[in-house]
Design a protein around this motif. Sequence first.
Motif, short mmCIF file in Angstrom:
data_model
loop_
_atom_site.label_atom_id
_atom_site.label_comp_id
_atom_site.label_asym_id
_atom_site.label_seq_id
_atom_site.Cartn_x
_atom_site.Cartn_y
_atom_site.Cartn_z
N ASP A 29 0.88 -1.00 -0.39
CA ASP A 29 0.06 -0.20 -0.07
C ASP A 29 0.87 1.25 0.02
OD1 ASP A 29 -1.30 2.36 1.19
OD2 ASP A 29 -2.90 0.93 2.30
N PHE A 30 0.74 2.23 -0.98
CA PHE A 30 1.66 3.24 -1.18
C PHE A 30 1.61 4.06 -0.01
CE2 PHE A 30 1.48 1.84 -5.78
CZ PHE A 30 2.94 1.70 -6.17
N GLN A 31 0.48 4.17 0.73
CA GLN A 31 0.46 5.23 1.97
C GLN A 31 0.71 4.36 3.42
OE1 GLN A 31 -3.32 7.06 2.11
NE2 GLN A 31 -2.50 8.88 3.52
N CYS A 32 0.97 3.05 3.23
CA CYS A 32 1.33 2.55 4.44
C CYS A 32 2.73 2.97 4.92
CB CYS A 32 1.46 0.92 4.25
SG CYS A 32 2.28 -0.02 5.57
N PRO A 33 3.02 3.30 6.27
CA PRO A 33 4.39 3.56 6.58
C PRO A 33 5.46 2.30 6.72
CG PRO A 33 2.85 3.87 8.36
CD PRO A 33 1.98 3.47 7.33
N TYR A 34 4.63 1.31 7.01
CA TYR A 34 5.57 -0.03 7.17
C TYR A 34 5.81 -0.17 5.70
CZ TYR A 34 3.56 -0.34 11.71
OH TYR A 34 2.97 0.24 12.85
N CYS A 35 5.26 -0.14 4.63
CA CYS A 35 5.59 -0.45 3.16
C CYS A 35 6.70 0.76 3.12
CB CYS A 35 4.44 -0.45 2.32
SG CYS A 35 3.37 -1.64 2.56
N LEU A 62 -5.09 -0.33 1.41
CA LEU A 62 -5.88 -0.50 2.79
C LEU A 62 -6.67 0.74 2.62
CD1 LEU A 62 -3.21 -2.16 4.93
CD2 LEU A 62 -5.05 -3.42 3.67
N SER A 63 -7.59 0.84 1.96
CA SER A 63 -8.56 2.33 1.65
C SER A 63 -9.02 2.59 3.17
CB SER A 63 -9.36 2.17 0.59
OG SER A 63 -8.53 1.97 -0.52
N GLU A 64 -9.44 1.96 3.75
CA GLU A 64 -10.21 2.03 4.96
C GLU A 64 -9.28 2.99 5.93
OE1 GLU A 64 -12.74 -0.82 6.64
OE2 GLU A 64 -13.72 -1.32 4.78
N SER A 65 -8.11 2.41 6.01
CA SER A 65 -7.18 3.23 6.72
C SER A 65 -6.20 4.31 6.12
CB SER A 65 -6.03 2.15 7.40
OG SER A 65 -6.79 1.01 7.71
N HIS A 66 -6.04 4.37 4.94
CA HIS A 66 -5.10 5.33 4.27
C HIS A 66 -6.05 5.79 2.93
CE1 HIS A 66 -2.24 2.17 5.46
NE2 HIS A 66 -2.02 3.29 6.50
N GLU A 67 -6.43 7.27 3.33
CA GLU A 67 -7.28 7.90 2.58
C GLU A 67 -6.90 7.97 0.89
OE1 GLU A 67 -8.77 12.69 2.10
OE2 GLU A 67 -7.35 12.02 3.68
N LEU A 92 6.15 7.89 -5.46
CA LEU A 92 5.11 7.63 -4.54
C LEU A 92 5.62 7.28 -3.08
CD1 LEU A 92 2.37 5.78 -6.59
CD2 LEU A 92 2.39 8.06 -5.60
N TYR A 93 6.57 6.27 -2.87
CA TYR A 93 7.29 6.10 -1.60
C TYR A 93 8.06 7.31 -1.31
CZ TYR A 93 5.37 1.48 -1.19
OH TYR A 93 4.33 0.29 -0.87
N SER A 94 8.65 7.91 -2.14
CA SER A 94 9.45 9.01 -1.65
C SER A 94 8.79 10.39 -1.19
CB SER A 94 10.41 9.46 -2.74
OG SER A 94 11.23 8.26 -3.10
N HIS A 95 7.50 10.29 -1.69
CA HIS A 95 6.65 11.45 -1.18
C HIS A 95 5.51 11.26 -0.52
CE1 HIS A 95 8.71 12.92 -4.69
NE2 HIS A 95 8.75 14.17 -4.17
N GLN A 96 5.39 9.93 0.16
CA GLN A 96 4.43 9.54 0.89
C GLN A 96 3.86 10.48 1.96
OE1 GLN A 96 4.59 6.58 4.07
NE2 GLN A 96 3.96 4.98 2.61
N GLN A 97 4.63 11.32 2.68
CA GLN A 97 4.32 12.24 3.56
C GLN A 97 3.39 13.33 3.04
OE1 GLN A 97 4.28 11.35 6.84
NE2 GLN A 97 5.41 9.53 6.30
N LEU A 98 3.41 13.53 1.59
CA LEU A 98 2.76 14.51 1.01
C LEU A 98 1.54 14.20 0.27
CD1 LEU A 98 6.32 16.25 -0.33
CD2 LEU A 98 5.11 16.89 1.62
#
Length: 169
Positions: A29-35, A62-67, A92-98
Amino acid sequence: MASLIPPVNSHDHIAGGTSAATELVEYGDFQCPYCAAAFLIVKEVQQRAGETLKFVFRNFPLSESHEYAMDAALAAEAASRQGKYWEMFDALYSHQQLFSETLFSRLAKELDLDPEKFREDMEDNTLLSKVEADFESGVRSGVNGTPTFFINGKRYNGDYSLLTSAIPH
């Protein structure tokens, strides 16, 4: 031990040696911090293994957890249509926080993608079906969280931080 269903096929995005002896598949999941943390480890594994490793990424948003998880997966798939899947993957992974409504279009521009085609592809139900098919294959393979890895078709149950020692190089 869970097995990968279906095996890697022509619908997958493959980096590295297509006929490599070692195959690493990630459901992520591109928005998952563990990923995002695993992303750096996978990059190290890829660098060390070179063409002896085939790396495959399958979407498991994981759309229910990650918008923005689904939109990020669609952005990667849309970039793929312009031959820039792995570049968008890295971005995507390099800019996940944005992650935001506008980030994906900005990344597409930075990657020199055709912006209109990118927007159209983001809304294409064929790409949504691809992401959903990846997700369903994960469910059938026993994936219940991200990241989940399979090495040569068998689920890897170790800590992803130890992948470097689990992959031959």
